[in-house]
Design a protein around this motif. Structure first.
Motif, PDB file in Angstrom:
ATOM      1  N   ASP A   1       0.848  -1.190   0.000  1.00  0.00           N
ATOM      2  CA  ASP A   1       0.000   0.000   0.000  1.00  0.00           C
ATOM      3  C   ASP A   1       0.884   1.241   0.000  1.00  0.00           C
ATOM      4  OD1 ASP A   1      -2.355   1.448  -0.039  1.00  0.00           O
ATOM      5  OD2 ASP A   1      -3.203   0.474   1.732  1.00  0.00           O
TER       6      ASP A   1
ATOM      7  N   GLY B   1      -3.404  -0.872   4.288  1.00  0.00           N
ATOM      8  CA  GLY B   1      -4.688  -0.326   4.690  1.00  0.00           C
ATOM      9  C   GLY B   1      -4.693   1.152   4.985  1.00  0.00           C
ATOM     10  N   GLU B   2      -3.512   1.805   4.909  1.00  0.00           N
ATOM     11  CA  GLU B   2      -3.423   3.228   5.220  1.00  0.00           C
ATOM     12  C   GLU B   2      -3.073   4.074   3.997  1.00  0.00           C
ATOM     13  OE1 GLU B   2      -0.826   3.835   8.565  1.00  0.00           O
ATOM     14  OE2 GLU B   2      -1.892   2.359   9.819  1.00  0.00           O
TER      15      GLU B   2
ATOM     16  N   TRP C   1      -8.256  -1.645  -0.156  1.00  0.00           N
ATOM     17  CA  TRP C   1      -8.026  -3.079  -0.003  1.00  0.00           C
ATOM     18  C   TRP C   1      -9.286  -3.832   0.426  1.00  0.00           C
ATOM     19  CZ3 TRP C   1      -4.863  -6.313  -2.003  1.00  0.00           C
ATOM     20  CH2 TRP C   1      -3.617  -5.883  -2.448  1.00  0.00           C
ATOM     21  N   THR C   2     -10.181  -3.189   1.128  1.00  0.00           N
ATOM     22  CA  THR C   2     -11.438  -3.870   1.460  1.00  0.00           C
ATOM     23  C   THR C   2     -12.185  -4.234   0.189  1.00  0.00           C
ATOM     24  OG1 THR C   2     -11.633  -2.735   3.588  1.00  0.00           O
ATOM     25  CG2 THR C   2     -13.651  -3.650   2.645  1.00  0.00           C
TER      26      THR C   2
ATOM     27  N   ARG D   1       2.324  -4.569  11.774  1.00  0.00           N
ATOM     28  CA  ARG D   1       1.072  -3.823  11.644  1.00  0.00           C
ATOM     29  C   ARG D   1       0.337  -4.172  10.351  1.00  0.00           C
ATOM     30  NH1 ARG D   1       2.427   2.349  12.323  1.00  0.00           N
ATOM     31  NH2 ARG D   1       0.198   2.477  11.813  1.00  0.00           N
ATOM     32  N   SER D   2       1.089  -4.318   9.271  1.00  0.00           N
ATOM     33  CA  SER D   2       0.471  -4.631   7.986  1.00  0.00           C
ATOM     34  C   SER D   2      -0.118  -6.037   7.985  1.00  0.00           C
ATOM     35  CB  SER D   2       1.495  -4.493   6.860  1.00  0.00           C
ATOM     36  OG  SER D   2       1.900  -3.150   6.701  1.00  0.00           O
TER      37      SER D   2
ATOM     38  N   THR E   1      -1.104  -7.785  10.559  1.00  0.00           N
ATOM     39  CA  THR E   1      -2.277  -7.795  11.438  1.00  0.00           C
ATOM     40  C   THR E   1      -3.494  -7.235  10.733  1.00  0.00           C
ATOM     41  OG1 THR E   1      -0.876  -7.563  13.406  1.00  0.00           O
ATOM     42  CG2 THR E   1      -3.199  -6.974  13.632  1.00  0.00           C
ATOM     43  N   ALA E   2      -3.314  -6.120  10.026  1.00  0.00           N
ATOM     44  CA  ALA E   2      -4.433  -5.515   9.295  1.00  0.00           C
ATOM     45  C   ALA E   2      -4.922  -6.429   8.174  1.00  0.00           C
ATOM     46  CB  ALA E   2      -3.999  -4.167   8.724  1.00  0.00           C
ATOM     47  N   LEU E   3      -3.994  -7.071   7.471  1.00  0.00           N
ATOM     48  CA  LEU E   3      -4.375  -7.984   6.389  1.00  0.00           C
ATOM     49  C   LEU E   3      -5.164  -9.174   6.915  1.00  0.00           C
ATOM     50  CD1 LEU E   3      -4.268  -9.077   3.489  1.00  0.00           C
ATOM     51  CD2 LEU E   3      -1.994 -10.016   4.032  1.00  0.00           C
TER      52      LEU E   3
ATOM     53  N   ARG F   1      -6.863  -9.470   9.673  1.00  0.00           N
ATOM     54  CA  ARG F   1      -8.192  -9.056  10.154  1.00  0.00           C
ATOM     55  C   ARG F   1      -9.138  -8.818   8.983  1.00  0.00           C
ATOM     56  NH1 ARG F   1      -6.220  -4.780  14.883  1.00  0.00           N
ATOM     57  NH2 ARG F   1      -5.782  -6.370  16.484  1.00  0.00           N
ATOM     58  N   LEU F   2      -8.643  -8.190   7.925  1.00  0.00           N
ATOM     59  CA  LEU F   2      -9.497  -7.924   6.761  1.00  0.00           C
ATOM     60  C   LEU F   2      -9.917  -9.233   6.090  1.00  0.00           C
ATOM     61  CD1 LEU F   2     -10.843  -6.130   4.675  1.00  0.00           C
ATOM     62  CD2 LEU F   2      -8.615  -5.886   3.556  1.00  0.00           C
TER      63      LEU F   2
END
Length: 266
Positions: free
Chosen positions: A199, A213-214, A219-220, A250-251, A253-255, A257-258
């Motif tokens: 990203d 995600g930032e 990405w959603t 962090r990336s 974790t965000a991936l 979760r998504l």
């Protein structure tokens, strides 16, 4: 969908990379360089890599050898790459790796139709060799390649027309090339074997890497589209934001979760 990552975007040390894989909660790795900067698959310490992967029980989703990266009009170059393919394919078989990833030739000022036809011929031959070993040739869109966008890559794959030559979809690369990632993904529907995942933001004409995600990639929407298209393969995270180990955590974790949220929604 299976969250993995391209390890040398953070470290070429496989032991450290596998530690991060576990720490970040990912399910596997994609290998490009392992060891030193010149240790690119398959010219690596294969027994050591196999031992470490077997001990960790992580998936080896793909490898990225240096193939088909020159200009398409350099016929001798890609004929030499075709001659190297048995070595790459044998490596994949020994490592139980289902695919390898390439960029589809360097961008060229030559006639576009002629360049695509020549590239398609080369990749079709690669696909025939790969099919004999049950390995997928993953072709990635890249701003500096013959196929900077998803739509360009879809056109090339239609010309190749071989089941063992499929797309490695990179929305960030497509955005940098000026394509709406939603359009690129739609063009590649049904042809994707793997997704590269990063990203960033375009600011004053320059690309700046961010945490997953930032940035400017929705990405959603991408994950929802992929899920709707029936894609269940690897999503390979690339980490370029600094400091990379923290950005990777962090990336990842965000991936994760998504992916979980989209899959639970059905």
């Amino acid at each position: 969908m299976i969250p993995v990552w391209l390890t040398d975007t953070v470290t070429p040390d496989l032991g450290r990379a596998l530690h991060y894989t576990q720490l970040w909660g990912l399910q596997g790795v994609e290998l490009r360089t392992v060891g030193g900067p010149d240790d690119r698959v398959p010219d690596v310490n294969e027994p050591q890599i196999r031992q470490q992967l077997e001990a960790s029980e992580f998936l080896l989703s793909s490898v990225a050898p240096a193939l088909f990266g020159g200009p398409v009009h350099d016929r001798m170059m890609w004929l030499n790459d075709l001659a190297r393919l048995p070595e790459i394919l044998s490596f994949c078989q020994r490592m139980r790796c289902p695919r390898f990833v390439i960029d589809p030739f360097a961008a060229t000022p030559d006639d576009a139709d002629t360049a695509l036809d020549t590239a398609a011929d080369a990749l079709r031959q690669a696909g025939e060799k790969a099919a004999a070993k049950n390995v997928i040739v993953g072709v990635k869109n890249d701003p500096s390649s013959l196929c900077p966008t998803g739509q360009d890559l879809a056109l090339l794959l239609a010309l190749v027309d071989h089941a063992n030559v499929q797309a490695v979809w990179d929305p960030a690369a497509a955005l940098r090339a000026g394509e709406d990632p939603r359009a690129g993904l739609d063009a590649l529907a049904g042809r994707i074997t793997m997704v590269r995942c990063s990203d960033g933001r375009i600011e004053q004409g320059q690309w700046n890497d961010t945490i997953f995600g930032e940035g400017d990639i929705d990405w959603t929407a991408q994950i929802e589209q992929l899920h709707a298209h029936g894609f269940r393969g690897p999503i390979s995270l690339e980490v370029y934001a600094e400091p990379r180990p923290k950005a990777g955590l962090r990336s990842a974790t965000a991936l994760i979760r998504l992916l979980g949220r989209v899959q639970r929604a059905g």
